[in-house]
Enzyme design. Structure first.
Site, PDB file in Angstrom:
ATOM      1  N   GLU A   1       0.949  -1.064   0.063  1.00 19.51           N
ATOM      2  CA  GLU A   1      -0.172  -0.023   0.008  1.00 19.51           C
ATOM      3  C   GLU A   1       0.960   1.289  -0.041  1.00 19.51           C
ATOM      4  O   GLU A   1       2.174   1.134   0.626  1.00 19.51           O
ATOM      5  CB  GLU A   1      -0.938  -0.054   1.224  1.00 19.51           C
ATOM      6  CG  GLU A   1      -1.757   1.338   1.243  1.00 19.51           C
ATOM      7  CD  GLU A   1      -2.951   1.360   2.281  1.00 19.51           C
ATOM      8  OE1 GLU A   1      -2.681   0.504   3.348  1.00 19.51           O
ATOM      9  OE2 GLU A   1      -3.736   1.870   2.275  1.00 19.51           O
TER      10      GLU A   1
ATOM     11  N   CYS B   1      -6.659   0.732   2.838  1.00 22.08           N
ATOM     12  CA  CYS B   1      -7.711   1.774   2.507  1.00 22.08           C
ATOM     13  C   CYS B   1      -7.612   2.393   1.757  1.00 22.08           C
ATOM     14  O   CYS B   1      -8.547   3.471   1.056  1.00 22.08           O
ATOM     15  CB  CYS B   1      -7.413   2.514   3.918  1.00 22.08           C
ATOM     16  SG  CYS B   1      -7.865   1.727   5.426  1.00 22.08           S
TER      17      CYS B   1
ATOM     18  N   ASN C   1     -11.807  -3.368   0.096  1.00 24.65           N
ATOM     19  CA  ASN C   1     -10.741  -3.568   0.801  1.00 24.65           C
ATOM     20  C   ASN C   1     -11.144  -4.225   2.257  1.00 24.65           C
ATOM     21  O   ASN C   1     -11.362  -5.398   2.497  1.00 24.65           O
ATOM     22  CB  ASN C   1      -9.799  -2.368   1.170  1.00 24.65           C
ATOM     23  CG  ASN C   1      -8.773  -2.675   2.216  1.00 24.65           C
ATOM     24  OD1 ASN C   1      -8.186  -3.641   2.307  1.00 24.65           O
ATOM     25  ND2 ASN C   1      -8.849  -1.537   3.227  1.00 24.65           N
ATOM     26  N   GLU C   2     -11.528  -3.260   3.039  1.00 20.91           N
ATOM     27  CA  GLU C   2     -11.824  -3.675   4.623  1.00 20.91           C
ATOM     28  C   GLU C   2     -13.351  -3.353   5.020  1.00 20.91           C
ATOM     29  O   GLU C   2     -13.684  -2.896   5.895  1.00 20.91           O
ATOM     30  CB  GLU C   2     -10.798  -2.868   5.441  1.00 20.91           C
ATOM     31  CG  GLU C   2     -10.453  -3.614   7.040  1.00 20.91           C
ATOM     32  CD  GLU C   2      -9.358  -3.120   7.517  1.00 20.91           C
ATOM     33  OE1 GLU C   2      -9.694  -1.911   7.806  1.00 20.91           O
ATOM     34  OE2 GLU C   2      -8.612  -3.805   7.920  1.00 20.91           O
TER      35      GLU C   2
HETATM   36  O1  AHR Z   1      -2.283  -1.513   6.645  1.00 19.75           O
HETATM   37  C1  AHR Z   1      -2.735  -0.487   7.108  1.00 19.75           C
HETATM   38  C2  AHR Z   1      -4.227  -0.285   6.767  1.00 19.75           C
HETATM   39  O2  AHR Z   1      -4.704  -1.164   7.918  1.00 19.75           O
HETATM   40  C3  AHR Z   1      -4.759  -0.559   5.762  1.00 19.75           C
HETATM   41  O3  AHR Z   1      -4.774   0.354   4.852  1.00 19.75           O
HETATM   42  C4  AHR Z   1      -6.242  -1.087   6.039  1.00 19.75           C
HETATM   43  O4  AHR Z   1      -6.715  -2.033   5.152  1.00 19.75           O
HETATM   44  C5  AHR Z   1      -6.242  -1.539   7.467  1.00 19.75           C
HETATM   45  O5  AHR Z   1      -7.127  -0.729   8.302  1.00 19.75           O
END
Ligand code: AHR
Length: 804
Positions: A25, A219, A350-351
């Site tokens: 990321e 994120c 993603n999350e």
């Molecule tokens: O790894 C950091 C962040 O942690 C990532 O962007 C997210 O997916 C998680 O909340």
């Protein structure tokens, strides 16, 4: 004595060749300022403050003006450029500070380039590289500009190494020039590709021998609002056309603001696929599913407007896998890669969590599965590994028959040690698991005090033995985040740290490497004896509130006839710890009077067991009810009865360990303000009975966290004909174990041992001591399939044993 029996003749699940991989990321200057080694920050003047990163140079004999213009740009996608007007007798211009300095190495070549247009007069442009102390490292003069935009290039070769150099661009002679896309790029990149990636950082990735590479996050996929989401189509093609976007980590953490953090997308989706190919990793692209980050705006694309998002996914598959003759395949071919990249997986969101995610995932899955049934879809499971969001999603994802569920966990080391058996009981017939983000946190999630120490690395290693043992369910895993620049990070811990010239791997990096390089093909069962560290179901008590003002009184803890604690608050509350200014004793009650935030106080002893806690509680104001805590072993280790939780809709029993909540059970119920409630929790062994106003509301059995003196897993590497045993000893003393390889006739005389350990649990690596905690190899003769091995204290050991 501890024994470790490896059943070599009872092979189990086959291990995914892509089991251990990388999560990338653009956080902590991971791409711009890191893997993408452009040395000029704000090279296109498109930052909201157009001259951020640039400093005017105007000695007294110089006179001039720098203005920002958008007229007749080189590229309308990035219209801004700079006009430099020089009217004095000395050179006038500005210098760029780079990404926390410009890192250059003595004698290596750096390509300076800029789009320049002559406006008035015939001045020349001086490019000068300065060291941090002001000495000139190299310089060059560019000239012959016309009234049309043209790219000018030159090569600089610094005469010294400097991590904090600056590049000055000065107009010499009276006149005016327009300037755009100023670049200084190392010639030496990964595979010496022009405009390629930072070689030492890619080497660190290649050395992991990763099975897959997840990209671009994190994120960053989601964006804090939809407008700022990651859009892969905007990241391919000519560099000059890639539109700048503010990086969400620029402003995410007020305690680590990074106002100069933007995404140039110099490392875009084509470069991602190329990197995967270079390092032999399966690409795992993650795409936005029509939801912005739920920690931020949570903005949603209406379901009837989701088609363009789904089309982006279809087009990405075609861009990666399609023949060079179709629309998106042709774009890939035009970028120099006619052969497909052969992606096999795609992440949808993603999350994400909640019903909104399921609705969107289902729409993506319907279209994608119809057209590309061979592409495995990875779905989100929220940010935590066991909370209510997770438990809400999993059964529904199973119904939706998603291929792989992406689980995340950031927690204290204890959580990882205690969850080494997490997957032993997972459904073997449901979706597979991708442990897509995990990292042990030495202090707390997003605490800037977190350290990449040996204890965290060993906790991850212990946990990974459980992932490996369950390789039929857990198909992939990756640590997160990956990179951090020491002068520009927002999040810690991370796998790899760098500055402008150097890089080092953390203890966690070497754990990942040991697992990945010793992946094996098939799991072998391992039996351990005398490793369980039996913890009693015990601990103190606590009171707490969330978004609510509450008062408590008559708190009693008794065991049979014995009183362990009696708090009538007649003379204060000195037996309670953890109180802040919100807590006060008034009228014989302990009051927490602010209906905001979270507040907790604790009392008692970690050795208390089999007790009954009774108390009275009254809600004064706020959104929820109150918290009653038992079996408190530490600030992040207890059982919580949350009365009137989830906006006062239910009572929730949950187990908190290492900063993660595990839902135990929940029952409908609310807490009214202004009336006293009688609360009682009975503990008998691991059993709990929870009463409200004399009525049994919830009961459960909550076993104490299972921790072991040793953790182990084993695999067979079929090509090498070797059995690989991984053993973690987190303890403070070396431990001798009797090892038995059953089901083999003999083992080769030489066994290769790789030991990862350090000087204490807090040990870590640094630029000065990059290998302080790194595997050390040795060989020994076991003399047969049964032998003793002394596992060092605080260690991960990998034994490679040739068997016959
Ligand atoms: O790894 C950091 C962040 O942690 C990532 O962007 C997210 O997916 C998680 O909340």
């Amino acid at each position: 004595m501890t024994t470790i029996t490896v059943k070599a003749d009872k092979p189990g699940a086959r291990i995914n060749p892509a089991m251990w991989g990388i999560f990338f990321e653009d956080i902590n200057f991971g791409a711009d300022g890191g893997l993408y080694p452009e040395l000029i920050k704000n090279r296109t003047f498109e930052f909201p403050e157009p001259l951020m990163g640039w400093t005017k140079i105007c000695p007294s004999l110089a006179r001039g003006e720098i203005s920002i213009r958008e007229d007749d740009p080189f590229d309308p996608a990035n219209p801004r450029h700079v006009r430099m007007l020089s009217e004095g007798t000395a050179p006038f211009g500005f210098s760029n500070e780079g990404f926390r300095g410009i890192g250059v190495r003595e004698g290596e070549a750096y390509h300076l380039s800029a789009l320049v247009r002559g406006v008035a007069g015939s001045p020349v442009l001086l490019g000068q590289l300065y060291g941090a102390d002001g000495s000139v490292l190299d310089s060059v003069t560019l000239g012959g500009f016309s009234s049309k935009w043209k790219k000018f290039t030159a090569r600089l070769r610094p005469n010294a190494t400097d991590a904090k150099a600056r590049l000055a661009l000065l107009v010499e002679g009276k006149g005016a020039l327009d300037l755009d896309h100023v670049s200084l790029f190392p010639e030496k990149t990964w595979q010496n590709r022009p405009g390629g990636l930072r070689a030492d950082l890619v080497q660190m990735l290649a050395d992991l021998k990763p099975g897959f590479l997840r990209f671009p996050g994190g994120c960053i996929v989601e964006g804090s609002v939809l407008e700022r989401r990651y859009q892969w189509k905007k990241t391919i093609g000519p560099i000059e056309d890639r539109r700048l976007l503010v990086n969400r980590w620029n402003y995410e953490f007020l305690h680590r603001p990074t106002p100069d953090y933007f995404q140039s997308f110099g490392l875009g989706f084509f470069e991602f696929f190329q990197l995967c190919e270079d390092i032999g990793a399966e690409p795992l692209p993650i795409l936005n599913c029509g939801m912005a980050c739920q920690f931020n705006s949570g903005e949603l694309v209406p379901l009837d407007q989701l088609d363009p998002f789904i089309q982006d996914a279809l087009d990405l598959i075609e861009f990666a896998n399609g023949p060079a003759t179709n629309l998106w395949g042709a774009k890939r071919a035009a970028l120099g890669h006619p052969e497909p990249f052969h992606i096999k997986m795609l992440g949808v969101g993603n999350e994400q969590w909640g019903e909104q995610y399921l609705e969107r995932y289902a729409r993506f899955a319907k279209v994608l599965k119809e057209k590309y049934p061979e592409i495995a879809l990875v779905s989100a499971a929220g940010p935590s590994p066991a909370d209510e969001r997770f438990h809400f999603l999993w059964p529904r994802l199973r119904e939706l028959r998603t291929d792989i569920v992406d689980e995340h966990c950031y927690a204290n080391p204890v959580w990882f040690f205690a969850n080494a058996h997490r997957y032993d009981d997972y459904d073997r017939n449901g979706p597979k698991v991708f442990m897509g983000e995990f990292a042990a946190q030495s202090v707390a999630l997003v605490s800037p005090k977190n350290r990449n120490n040996l204890e965290c690395a060993l906790a991850e290693a212990a946990y990974m033995t459980g992932l490996e043992r369950n390789a039929d369910v857990v198909r992939m895993a990756s640590y997160a985040p990956l990179f951090a620049h020491v002068d520009a990070w927002q999040w810690t811990p991370n796998l790899i740290w760098c500055d402008n010239l150097r890089v080092y791997g953390t203890p966690s990096y070497y754990v990942q490497q040991l697992f990945s390089r010793n992946r094996g093909d098939v799991v072998l069962p391992v039996e351990l004896t005398e490793v369980e560290l039996h913890a009693a179901p015990s601990g103190g008590v606590g009171l707490g509130t969330f978004q609510t003002a509450v008062e408590f009184k008559d708190v009693h803890v008794t065991r049979g006839d014995k009183t362990l604690l009696r708090s009538d608050f007649a003379n204060g509350a000195s037996e309670w710890s953890g109180a802040d200014r919100r807590w006060a004793v008034r009228d014989g009650a302990y009051q927490q009077t602010e209906p905001t935030g979270l507040a907790r106080v604790f009392a008692g002893d970690t050795s208390w067991s089999d007790y009954t806690l009774s108390l009275k509680a009254r809600k004064l104001a706020g959104a929820e009810g109150f918290w009653v805590i038992v079996r408190q072993m530490g600030p992040e280790n207890y059982i919580l009865w949350n009365l009137g939780g989830r906006n006062n809709q239910c009572h929730i029993l949950q187990f908190r360990l290492g900063q993660q909540d595990q839902l135990v059970s929940q029952a409908p119920g609310t807490i009214a303000a202004g009336r006293w409630y009688d609360v009682k929790v009975e503990l008998k062994g691991a059993k709990l009975n929870c009463y409200l106003d004399g009525k049994l509301v919830q009961s459960a059995e909550v076993l104490p966290p299972r921790v072991q003196a040793l953790y182990a897993s084993a695999v067979r590497d079929e090509t090498a004909g070797e059995l690989i045993l991984k053993v973690v000893n987190p303890g403070d003393a070396p431990r001798v174990a009797g090892i038995q390889i059953s089901g083999v006739a003999s083992v080769a005389s030489e066994i290769l041992a790789s030991e990862l350990t350090g000087a204490g649990l807090d040990a870590g690596n640094s630029f000065e001591h990059p290998l302080a905690v790194a595997p050390v190899e040795s060989k020994f003769n076991a003399g047969g399939p049964q032998f003793n091995y002394r596992f060092p204290q605080h260690s991960l050991t990998v034994l490679r044993i040739k068997t016959r």
